[in-house]
Design a protein around this motif. Structure first.
Motif, mmCIF file in Angstrom:
data_model
loop_
_atom_site.group_PDB
_atom_site.id
_atom_site.type_symbol
_atom_site.label_atom_id
_atom_site.label_comp_id
_atom_site.label_asym_id
_atom_site.label_seq_id
_atom_site.Cartn_x
_atom_site.Cartn_y
_atom_site.Cartn_z
ATOM 1 N N VAL A 13 7.476 5.993 -6.234
ATOM 2 C CA VAL A 13 9.102 5.443 -6.946
ATOM 3 C C VAL A 13 8.315 4.631 -8.532
ATOM 4 N N ALA A 14 9.201 4.697 -9.422
ATOM 5 C CA ALA A 14 8.946 3.799 -10.333
ATOM 6 C C ALA A 14 10.277 2.492 -10.137
ATOM 7 N N CYS A 15 8.854 1.648 -10.136
ATOM 8 C CA CYS A 15 10.074 0.365 -10.208
ATOM 9 C C CYS A 15 10.317 -0.634 -11.734
ATOM 10 N N SER A 16 11.911 -0.953 -11.655
ATOM 11 C CA SER A 16 12.348 -1.017 -13.247
ATOM 12 C C SER A 16 12.194 -2.400 -13.172
ATOM 13 N N ASP B 104 3.403 -8.296 -0.435
ATOM 14 C CA ASP B 104 4.124 -9.493 -0.353
ATOM 15 C C ASP B 104 5.392 -8.658 -1.569
ATOM 16 N N TYR B 105 4.950 -7.087 -0.718
ATOM 17 C CA TYR B 105 5.672 -6.972 -2.330
ATOM 18 C C TYR B 105 6.631 -5.201 -1.195
ATOM 19 N N ASP B 106 8.035 -4.738 -1.412
ATOM 20 C CA ASP B 106 7.884 -3.054 -0.557
ATOM 21 C C ASP B 106 8.421 -2.204 -1.835
ATOM 22 N N LEU B 107 7.185 -1.555 -1.900
ATOM 23 C CA LEU B 107 7.164 -1.025 -2.700
ATOM 24 C C LEU B 107 8.080 -0.102 -2.639
ATOM 25 N N LEU B 108 8.299 0.453 -1.285
ATOM 26 C CA LEU B 108 9.409 1.579 -1.547
ATOM 27 C C LEU B 108 10.952 1.492 -1.555
ATOM 28 N N LEU B 109 11.446 -0.267 -1.930
ATOM 29 C CA LEU B 109 12.696 -0.831 -2.144
ATOM 30 C C LEU B 109 12.567 -1.602 -3.417
ATOM 31 N N CYS B 110 11.113 -1.704 -4.205
ATOM 32 C CA CYS B 110 10.853 -2.594 -5.025
ATOM 33 C C CYS B 110 11.158 -3.370 -5.288
ATOM 34 N N LYS C 107 21.455 1.975 4.655
ATOM 35 C CA LYS C 107 22.021 0.773 3.414
ATOM 36 C C LYS C 107 21.551 -0.164 3.724
ATOM 37 N N HIS C 108 20.139 -0.841 4.137
ATOM 38 C CA HIS C 108 19.262 -1.542 3.567
ATOM 39 C C HIS C 108 17.776 -1.271 3.836
ATOM 40 N N GLY C 109 17.466 0.212 3.313
ATOM 41 C CA GLY C 109 15.840 0.504 3.369
ATOM 42 C C GLY C 109 14.893 1.056 4.072
ATOM 43 N N HIS D 231 6.793 8.885 8.848
ATOM 44 C CA HIS D 231 6.384 10.048 8.287
ATOM 45 C C HIS D 231 7.535 10.942 7.673
ATOM 46 N N GLN D 232 7.611 10.170 6.700
ATOM 47 C CA GLN D 232 8.688 10.711 5.544
ATOM 48 C C GLN D 232 7.361 9.750 4.003
ATOM 49 N N VAL D 233 6.423 9.665 3.702
ATOM 50 C CA VAL D 233 6.211 9.163 2.644
ATOM 51 C C VAL D 233 5.193 9.992 2.373
ATOM 52 N N SER D 234 5.154 9.955 1.161
ATOM 53 C CA SER D 234 3.128 10.677 0.661
ATOM 54 C C SER D 234 2.297 9.836 1.113
ATOM 55 N N ALA D 235 1.105 10.522 1.327
ATOM 56 C CA ALA D 235 0.146 9.638 1.786
ATOM 57 C C ALA D 235 -0.085 8.809 0.279
ATOM 58 N N GLU D 236 -0.077 8.979 -0.443
ATOM 59 C CA GLU D 236 -0.494 8.134 -2.309
ATOM 60 C C GLU D 236 0.193 7.738 -2.046
ATOM 61 N N LEU D 237 2.090 6.894 -2.013
ATOM 62 C CA LEU D 237 2.073 6.080 -1.513
ATOM 63 C C LEU D 237 2.693 5.111 -0.685
ATOM 64 N N LYS D 238 1.982 5.807 0.898
ATOM 65 C CA LYS D 238 1.543 5.027 1.374
ATOM 66 C C LYS D 238 0.179 3.884 1.445
ATOM 67 N N LYS D 239 -0.512 4.577 0.378
ATOM 68 C CA LYS D 239 -2.000 4.209 0.061
ATOM 69 C C LYS D 239 -1.565 2.805 -1.381
ATOM 70 N N LYS D 240 -0.697 2.834 -1.913
ATOM 71 C CA LYS D 240 -0.154 2.524 -3.295
ATOM 72 C C LYS D 240 0.465 1.495 -2.135
ATOM 73 N N ALA D 241 1.089 1.376 -1.438
ATOM 74 C CA ALA D 241 2.290 0.330 -0.853
ATOM 75 C C ALA D 241 1.183 -0.554 0.033
ATOM 76 N N ALA D 242 0.573 -0.701 0.502
ATOM 77 C CA ALA D 242 -0.165 -0.840 1.411
ATOM 78 C C ALA D 242 -0.822 -1.842 0.142
ATOM 79 N N GLU D 243 -1.067 -1.767 -0.678
ATOM 80 C CA GLU D 243 -1.973 -2.457 -1.864
ATOM 81 C C GLU D 243 -0.977 -3.597 -2.230
ATOM 82 N N THR D 244 0.354 -3.520 -1.615
ATOM 83 C CA THR D 244 1.103 -4.452 -2.422
ATOM 84 C C THR D 244 2.058 -5.658 -1.236
#
Length: 174
Positions: free
Chosen positions: A170-173, A109-115, A84-86, A94-107
């Motif tokens: 994820v592809a953020c709009s 101040d921004y929650d990339l998984l929730l855009c 309901k909230h992320g 455990h449920q995010v690919s290594a590449e996406l974790k790496k991308k998310a770590a680069e942001t």
């Protein structure tokens, strides 16, 4: 129950055991009339065939014939993953690919998984589309915010059922 990285609990193990017993019992009851009518010499072959059918039935319940996750499985995964909230800390680990974790770590101040930068009031998962040739499935995720504002982004999941379900990208709009 969506397939994802192993998370063994007493309830999960008990449920799996009950499902296995119920499946075996159902197959036994279904095959019982045929087995009693068949000659005794055919019983070993019938048992091997029953085992093969049982194994195939379990596989078919979870994936398509090509060993790929179905749109419904991906939808259940995304609904569970986002809640309901992320995503929870466990899901993020455990449920995010290594590449996406790496991308998310680069942001940071921004929650990339929730855009987003904050936690939404609610989340919904739209219709899932699968592209068998691309081996990926995706759905539009809608986040709801105060003031009746909503945002959309697209979440991508690998279709290969040999691996646990995981968020690929994820592809953020904007």
């Amino acid at each position: 129950m969506p397939r994802h990285a192993s998370r063994t609990t007493a309830t999960g193990t008990a449920t799996a055991t009950v499902v296995s017993i119920a499946t075996a019992l159902a197959l036994t009851l279904t095959a019982a009339p045929a087995a009693s009518a068949a000659p005794a010499a055919a019983t070993p072959a019938a048992s091997a065939q029953d085992t093969s059918v049982q194994q195939r039935s379990r596989a078919d319940l979870r994936t398509d014939p090509n060993g790929r996750y179905t749109a419904e499985e991906i939808r259940r995964f995304l609904v569970s993953f986002y809640g309901k909230h992320g995503p929870s800390a466990w899901a993020r680990e455990h449920q995010v690919s290594a590449e996406l974790k790496k991308k998310a770590a680069e942001t940071p101040d921004y929650d990339l998984l929730l855009c987003a930068q904050n936690t939404p009031r609610d989340i919904s998962v739209g219709k899932v589309t699968t592209a068998q040739s691309a081996r990926v499935g995706w759905a539009t995720i809608t986040t709801y915010w105060s003031g009746n504002r909503k945002e959309n982004f697209t979440a991508y999941v690998d279709l290969d059922a040999k691996r646990p379900l995981a968020l690929l990208d994820v592809a953020c709009s904007m």
